[in-house]
Design a protein around this motif. Structure first.
Motif, short mmCIF file in Angstrom:
data_model
loop_
_atom_site.label_atom_id
_atom_site.label_comp_id
_atom_site.label_asym_id
_atom_site.label_seq_id
_atom_site.Cartn_x
_atom_site.Cartn_y
_atom_site.Cartn_z
N GLY A 129 49.70 -69.91 0.18
CA GLY A 129 50.83 -68.98 0.15
C GLY A 129 50.41 -67.58 -0.25
O GLY A 129 50.88 -66.60 0.33
N ALA A 130 49.51 -67.48 -1.22
CA ALA A 130 49.02 -66.17 -1.64
C ALA A 130 48.22 -65.49 -0.54
O ALA A 130 48.35 -64.29 -0.31
CB ALA A 130 48.17 -66.31 -2.90
N ALA A 131 47.42 -66.28 0.18
CA ALA A 131 46.62 -65.71 1.28
C ALA A 131 47.53 -65.23 2.41
O ALA A 131 47.31 -64.14 2.97
CB ALA A 131 45.63 -66.74 1.80
N ARG A 132 48.55 -65.99 2.71
CA ARG A 132 49.48 -65.56 3.76
C ARG A 132 50.29 -64.35 3.32
O ARG A 132 50.55 -63.45 4.12
CB ARG A 132 50.40 -66.71 4.15
N GLY A 133 50.70 -64.33 2.06
CA GLY A 133 51.41 -63.16 1.55
C GLY A 133 50.55 -61.92 1.60
O GLY A 133 51.02 -60.83 1.97
N ALA A 134 49.29 -62.04 1.24
CA ALA A 134 48.37 -60.90 1.29
C ALA A 134 48.15 -60.45 2.73
O ALA A 134 48.03 -59.24 3.00
CB ALA A 134 47.04 -61.27 0.64
N ALA A 135 48.12 -61.40 3.66
CA ALA A 135 47.94 -61.04 5.07
C ALA A 135 49.14 -60.24 5.58
O ALA A 135 48.98 -59.24 6.29
CB ALA A 135 47.74 -62.29 5.92
N VAL A 136 50.34 -60.65 5.19
CA VAL A 136 51.54 -59.94 5.62
C VAL A 136 51.57 -58.55 4.98
O VAL A 136 51.88 -57.55 5.64
CB VAL A 136 52.81 -60.75 5.28
N LYS A 137 51.23 -58.47 3.70
CA LYS A 137 51.19 -57.16 3.04
C LYS A 137 50.11 -56.27 3.65
O LYS A 137 50.23 -55.05 3.64
CB LYS A 137 50.93 -57.32 1.54
N GLY A 138 49.06 -56.88 4.18
CA GLY A 138 47.97 -56.13 4.80
C GLY A 138 48.25 -55.70 6.22
O GLY A 138 47.41 -55.09 6.86
N GLY A 139 49.42 -56.06 6.75
CA GLY A 139 49.80 -55.60 8.08
C GLY A 139 49.92 -56.68 9.13
O GLY A 139 50.28 -56.40 10.26
N TYR A 152 54.72 -64.00 12.88
CA TYR A 152 53.70 -64.95 13.32
C TYR A 152 53.94 -66.33 12.69
O TYR A 152 53.73 -67.34 13.32
CB TYR A 152 52.30 -64.45 12.95
N TYR A 153 54.40 -66.36 11.46
CA TYR A 153 54.54 -67.62 10.73
C TYR A 153 55.78 -68.40 11.12
O TYR A 153 55.95 -69.54 10.69
CB TYR A 153 54.50 -67.36 9.22
N LYS A 154 56.63 -67.84 11.96
CA LYS A 154 57.79 -68.58 12.47
C LYS A 154 57.40 -69.46 13.66
O LYS A 154 57.83 -70.61 13.74
CB LYS A 154 58.90 -67.62 12.89
N ALA A 155 56.62 -68.94 14.59
CA ALA A 155 56.28 -69.69 15.80
C ALA A 155 54.78 -69.67 16.11
O ALA A 155 54.37 -70.19 17.13
CB ALA A 155 57.04 -69.13 16.99
N HIS A 156 53.98 -69.07 15.26
CA HIS A 156 52.53 -68.94 15.46
C HIS A 156 52.21 -68.26 16.79
O HIS A 156 51.32 -68.68 17.52
CB HIS A 156 51.83 -70.29 15.34
N LEU A 157 52.95 -67.21 17.09
CA LEU A 157 52.71 -66.40 18.27
C LEU A 157 52.31 -65.01 17.83
O LEU A 157 52.86 -64.46 16.89
CB LEU A 157 53.97 -66.33 19.14
N GLY A 158 51.36 -64.43 18.53
CA GLY A 158 50.90 -63.09 18.20
C GLY A 158 49.42 -63.10 17.87
O GLY A 158 48.69 -64.04 18.21
N PRO A 159 48.98 -62.06 17.19
CA PRO A 159 47.55 -61.99 16.86
C PRO A 159 47.16 -63.12 15.90
O PRO A 159 47.98 -63.56 15.10
CB PRO A 159 47.39 -60.62 16.19
N PRO A 160 45.93 -63.58 16.01
CA PRO A 160 45.52 -64.69 15.12
C PRO A 160 45.51 -64.29 13.65
O PRO A 160 45.40 -63.11 13.32
CB PRO A 160 44.11 -65.03 15.61
N GLU A 161 45.61 -65.31 12.80
CA GLU A 161 45.59 -65.07 11.36
C GLU A 161 44.23 -64.54 10.93
O GLU A 161 43.21 -64.85 11.55
CB GLU A 161 45.85 -66.37 10.60
N PRO A 162 44.19 -63.80 9.84
CA PRO A 162 42.89 -63.39 9.28
C PRO A 162 42.07 -64.62 8.86
O PRO A 162 42.62 -65.67 8.55
CB PRO A 162 43.27 -62.55 8.07
N GLU A 163 40.76 -64.47 8.84
CA GLU A 163 39.86 -65.61 8.56
C GLU A 163 40.11 -66.22 7.19
O GLU A 163 40.08 -67.44 7.03
CB GLU A 163 38.41 -65.15 8.67
#
Length: 101
Positions: A29-39, A44-55
């Motif tokens: 959850g913290a990693a996903r929150g940081a990814a969203v705060k990072g832009g 993406y987390y609703k349907a997993h569509l769009g650019p891939p998640e950060p590593e």
């Protein structure tokens, strides 16, 4: 052959794995929150569509997912040992070896 305190001690090892799962969930959850705060787009987390998640986020998600694979067999083995009353010294050694690894 085995005493009741020894039988119930198998649950301590199981609780450590459960705690590790909760820590992995919080880390994910913290990693996903940081990814969203990072832009990264939050949609993406609703349907997993769009650019891939950060590593770093992908690694946290995979770690959390892995805790629902092999540990489920560990839980089954521990519960079987408890029900059969087969919790002995070697059973506890193997259970704690699994936890440590």
């Amino acid at each position: 052959m085995f005493n009741a305190a020894n039988q119930a001690s198998i649950f301590v090892a199981m609780l450590v794995i459960v705690a590790l799962t909760l820590v992995a969930f919080a880390r994910m959850g913290a990693a996903r929150g940081a990814a969203v705060k990072g832009g990264h787009p939050a949609d993406y987390y609703k349907a997993h569509l769009g650019p891939p998640e950060p590593e770093a986020t992908v690694a946290a998600v995979r770690h959390y997912g892995n805790l629902f694979e092999l540990p489920t067999l560990f839980y089954a083995a521990c519960l079987t040992a408890f029900v059969l009353p087969a919790v002995g010294t070697w059973t506890l050694i193997f259970a704690w070896a699994f936890v440590v690894m």
